[in-house]
Design an enzyme around this catalytic site. Sequence first.
Site, PDB file in Angstrom:
ATOM      1  N   CYS A 244     -86.099  12.832  14.622  1.00  0.00           N
ATOM      2  CA  CYS A 244     -85.501  13.470  13.451  1.00  0.00           C
ATOM      3  C   CYS A 244     -85.235  12.416  12.375  1.00  0.00           C
ATOM      4  O   CYS A 244     -84.560  11.408  12.641  1.00  0.00           O
ATOM      5  CB  CYS A 244     -84.194  14.151  13.841  1.00  0.00           C
ATOM      6  SG  CYS A 244     -83.242  14.773  12.435  1.00  0.00           S
TER       7      CYS A 244
ATOM      8  N   ASP B  80     -52.029 -15.822  22.814  1.00  0.00           N
ATOM      9  CA  ASP B  80     -52.496 -14.734  23.679  1.00  0.00           C
ATOM     10  C   ASP B  80     -53.257 -15.270  24.884  1.00  0.00           C
ATOM     11  O   ASP B  80     -53.145 -14.736  25.990  1.00  0.00           O
ATOM     12  CB  ASP B  80     -53.400 -13.778  22.885  1.00  0.00           C
ATOM     13  CG  ASP B  80     -52.621 -12.964  21.860  1.00  0.00           C
ATOM     14  OD1 ASP B  80     -51.373 -12.971  21.924  1.00  0.00           O
ATOM     15  OD2 ASP B  80     -53.265 -12.334  21.004  1.00  0.00           O
TER      16      ASP B  80
ATOM     17  N   TYR C 259     -34.608   5.215  18.789  1.00  0.00           N
ATOM     18  CA  TYR C 259     -33.639   5.604  17.768  1.00  0.00           C
ATOM     19  C   TYR C 259     -32.359   6.218  18.328  1.00  0.00           C
ATOM     20  O   TYR C 259     -31.473   6.584  17.562  1.00  0.00           O
ATOM     21  CB  TYR C 259     -34.275   6.591  16.784  1.00  0.00           C
ATOM     22  CG  TYR C 259     -34.902   7.806  17.443  1.00  0.00           C
ATOM     23  CD1 TYR C 259     -34.132   8.811  18.024  1.00  0.00           C
ATOM     24  CD2 TYR C 259     -36.291   7.947  17.468  1.00  0.00           C
ATOM     25  CE1 TYR C 259     -34.705   9.920  18.610  1.00  0.00           C
ATOM     26  CE2 TYR C 259     -36.878   9.050  18.060  1.00  0.00           C
ATOM     27  CZ  TYR C 259     -36.081  10.034  18.626  1.00  0.00           C
ATOM     28  OH  TYR C 259     -36.656  11.134  19.222  1.00  0.00           O
TER      29      TYR C 259
ATOM     30  N   CYS D 246     -84.866  18.424  10.388  1.00  0.00           N
ATOM     31  CA  CYS D 246     -86.223  18.452  10.954  1.00  0.00           C
ATOM     32  C   CYS D 246     -86.635  19.833  11.475  1.00  0.00           C
ATOM     33  O   CYS D 246     -87.775  20.019  11.888  1.00  0.00           O
ATOM     34  CB  CYS D 246     -86.344  17.428  12.078  1.00  0.00           C
ATOM     35  SG  CYS D 246     -85.370  17.835  13.556  1.00  0.00           S
TER      36      CYS D 246
ATOM     37  N   CYS E 138     -79.008  17.938  17.350  1.00  0.00           N
ATOM     38  CA  CYS E 138     -80.460  17.984  17.208  1.00  0.00           C
ATOM     39  C   CYS E 138     -81.028  17.163  18.356  1.00  0.00           C
ATOM     40  O   CYS E 138     -80.630  16.007  18.559  1.00  0.00           O
ATOM     41  CB  CYS E 138     -80.870  17.390  15.864  1.00  0.00           C
ATOM     42  SG  CYS E 138     -82.654  17.118  15.729  1.00  0.00           S
TER      43      CYS E 138
ATOM     44  N   LYS F  81     -37.695  15.673   4.723  1.00  0.00           N
ATOM     45  CA  LYS F  81     -39.153  15.694   4.808  1.00  0.00           C
ATOM     46  C   LYS F  81     -39.756  15.368   3.436  1.00  0.00           C
ATOM     47  O   LYS F  81     -39.373  15.970   2.427  1.00  0.00           O
ATOM     48  CB  LYS F  81     -39.651  17.075   5.275  1.00  0.00           C
ATOM     49  CG  LYS F  81     -39.116  17.521   6.635  1.00  0.00           C
ATOM     50  CD  LYS F  81     -39.516  16.575   7.746  1.00  0.00           C
ATOM     51  CE  LYS F  81     -40.960  16.694   8.119  1.00  0.00           C
ATOM     52  NZ  LYS F  81     -41.324  17.914   8.841  1.00  0.00           N
TER      53      LYS F  81
ATOM     54  N   GLU G 104     -32.937   6.245   8.899  1.00  0.00           N
ATOM     55  CA  GLU G 104     -34.041   5.684   9.683  1.00  0.00           C
ATOM     56  C   GLU G 104     -35.353   6.316   9.247  1.00  0.00           C
ATOM     57  O   GLU G 104     -35.405   7.521   8.965  1.00  0.00           O
ATOM     58  CB  GLU G 104     -33.820   5.951  11.179  1.00  0.00           C
ATOM     59  CG  GLU G 104     -32.499   5.435  11.716  1.00  0.00           C
ATOM     60  CD  GLU G 104     -32.214   5.945  13.120  1.00  0.00           C
ATOM     61  OE1 GLU G 104     -33.114   5.863  13.965  1.00  0.00           O
ATOM     62  OE2 GLU G 104     -31.100   6.442  13.357  1.00  0.00           O
TER      63      GLU G 104
ATOM     64  N   ASP H 220     -44.028   9.262  12.449  1.00  0.00           N
ATOM     65  CA  ASP H 220     -44.873  10.424  12.737  1.00  0.00           C
ATOM     66  C   ASP H 220     -45.617  10.192  14.048  1.00  0.00           C
ATOM     67  O   ASP H 220     -46.758   9.727  14.079  1.00  0.00           O
ATOM     68  CB  ASP H 220     -45.861  10.644  11.587  1.00  0.00           C
ATOM     69  CG  ASP H 220     -46.438  12.055  11.588  1.00  0.00           C
ATOM     70  OD1 ASP H 220     -45.958  12.889  12.379  1.00  0.00           O
ATOM     71  OD2 ASP H 220     -47.354  12.319  10.791  1.00  0.00           O
TER      72      ASP H 220
ATOM     73  N   CYS I  95     -82.019  22.289  13.492  1.00  0.00           N
ATOM     74  CA  CYS I  95     -81.549  21.111  12.782  1.00  0.00           C
ATOM     75  C   CYS I  95     -81.821  21.291  11.288  1.00  0.00           C
ATOM     76  O   CYS I  95     -82.937  21.673  10.908  1.00  0.00           O
ATOM     77  CB  CYS I  95     -82.264  19.861  13.295  1.00  0.00           C
ATOM     78  SG  CYS I  95     -81.972  18.386  12.285  1.00  0.00           S
TER      79      CYS I  95
ATOM     80  N   LYS J 291     -38.621   8.226   9.572  1.00  0.00           N
ATOM     81  CA  LYS J 291     -39.034   9.263  10.529  1.00  0.00           C
ATOM     82  C   LYS J 291     -40.492   8.993  10.920  1.00  0.00           C
ATOM     83  O   LYS J 291     -41.421   9.347  10.190  1.00  0.00           O
ATOM     84  CB  LYS J 291     -38.871  10.654   9.927  1.00  0.00           C
ATOM     85  CG  LYS J 291     -39.098  11.786  10.920  1.00  0.00           C
ATOM     86  CD  LYS J 291     -38.775  13.128  10.268  1.00  0.00           C
ATOM     87  CE  LYS J 291     -38.978  14.258  11.272  1.00  0.00           C
ATOM     88  NZ  LYS J 291     -40.386  14.388  11.680  1.00  0.00           N
TER      89      LYS J 291
END
Length: 666
Positions: free
Chosen positions: A427, A35, A223, A407, A422, A310, A114, A118, A404, A116
């Site tokens: 706090c 890199d 794809y 406190c 808060c 699915k 293939e 997401d 809050c 799927k």
Amino acid sequence: MDKNTMDKKRIEELRELLHKYDYHYHVLDQPLVEDSTYDLLLKELKELEDKYPEFITPDSPTQRVGGQVLQGFKTVTHKTPMLSLNNAFNEGDLKDFANRIYKTLGEKVKFVCELKIDGLAVSLIYQGGILVQGATRGDGETGEDITQNIKAIKAIPLKLQRPVDLEVRGEVYMPKKSFELLNRERGEKGEPLFANPRNAAAGTLRQLDPKIVGSRNLAAFFYGLVEGPDLGDSHLENLQKIKELGLPINPYIAVFDEIEEVIKYCQRWHEERNSLPYEIDGIVVKVDSLSRQQKLGFTAKSPRWAIAYKFPAQRAISVVKDIELTVGRTGAITPTAILEPVQIAGTTVSRASLHNSDYIIEKDIRIGDTVVVQKAGDIIPEIVEVLKEKRSGEEQPFIMPQKCPVCQNDAVRLDGEAAYRCINPKCPAQIKELIIHYASRGAMDIEGLGPSIVEQLYETGLIKDVADLYHLKVEDLVNLERFAQKSAQNLIKAIAKSKEQPLNRLLFGLGIRFVGQKAAKLLAKEFKELDLLMNADYNRLIEIPEIGDKIANSIVEYFSNPDALQLIERLKKAGVNMKEEGAKTPKDSILAGKTVVLTGTLEHFSRKEAQEAVESLGGKVAGSVSKKTDLVICGENAGSKLEKAKELGIPVKDEQFLLEIIKEFK
């Protein structure tokens, strides 16, 4: 040859070299250089292009992220509609799909399967091998022009291996590690968390600033080839062709002759999906032959030659027993649903984040409601639906308090924010969370100082802020619960050792709002000493690349606070290092002077964290295995690098090996 001509030739050489390295890294998973080498070449190219802007071309690697923030997205009309797929939810649906095809064609076919992914569907257009347009699916007929954001994704080539015209379809996604890192950074800044990697990818691609897109490590798989040269009749073979052109395709594509084999493939990946470094939510099944696809045709909404299987939803029904409020170190008040325990994806879920009051109002979530719960992206439990038909009338609406919960000071909602906060800096909840953050691995790395210990030390009055940690003695601890002589000595030793941490870790540990690990490193590198940063004004801070308006204002505000200045003075007197050069590298580490290659998915580190760990121990991380490699550290799902190491007889160690060395030098 004059200087201009020589520099122009060098610019062209650098572009081709960097395109080659990108292809081998992102498509072939075979890095050719480290890199650091890549970064030096890119830096050289940028300097030459700055000198000769007339030689800049749209496909130059320097043009991935432009400096201009977009005003909005233009609309793009797809030449070929991006249709959605019909869904299959069980074996019967898949068999029905196959039988319809057999009946229509009068013959058997090959099926391509293939994963799927997401993510978010995109369409890319290349002209003469140069990327000219990237668009979202939108409604299928029209989408949004996100070309500048697409160019910011390093996995997507700006220039193909050949100067061809083509249109491809694919999925942009966010790897799990990138998602976890992004949510961790957002949490540190007090920003709302993304529910799952898909939402994070979609939200990233709709950013108007391409620099943000470039910083979030998105990836892509392609794809479908809509238009292009040398199109054959096999979908699978066409995918191989786009890979050869430089576009990444998923490595787990498979072809089968029988639908029963397809069903086994779907079942396999339903069981193994969690082993992948990215989210999948099913399997796409397509007829391999393009001529047979054409004969099968389309319905109004979807192709007849493809279907999406699915995976069964990983959801469960539970009851909201209560809604609790927690206060974070930035004062953000987060509501959490306390649920009747349920099993989802192999784990017991009894709590679910409700994000903020808007989320509760939008879904109309009440105490006592019967709800549908899922682990979003298999990571964060959330309520996706209220079963209102189950209501008895005794359910109680939840109203965000104006005080809050810890406190009892005012809780306010600032302009442009979803969360209530808060505003009391003293706090107790905020202070305890800040101490926990200060001691965390990414900050001052005080081993043994976890949340329960901080709670005990705070409640017994031994500490009231992070500076008090440095005044603790062994005798203060030995009489407390969970402490014996040895554990007390170890904690005091760990606290003392934290004084040596470099400035960037201290800055991150102070919990300055919006200052995450990356910003802390930038600031420490720029100013070297805390006093110099404390005296910097807004205009000086805004000059630093990647330090924006929010961070600059937050820093100025923090160092204008008398309480913060008093805390820093006490840390100085305690001997805490205030300079960046305070970091130390163990010269006698087993990794000192060694060239190390990392491969596979690591459980305890992101790739960047592992690289930093090796470098902090005196080692050097290389991108590929060669005879010069001294050691390979291997995680799960390791590939060609592991095989190469075995061929060359290079020692291979697991992640535990690295963890043990780190522990030794803490």
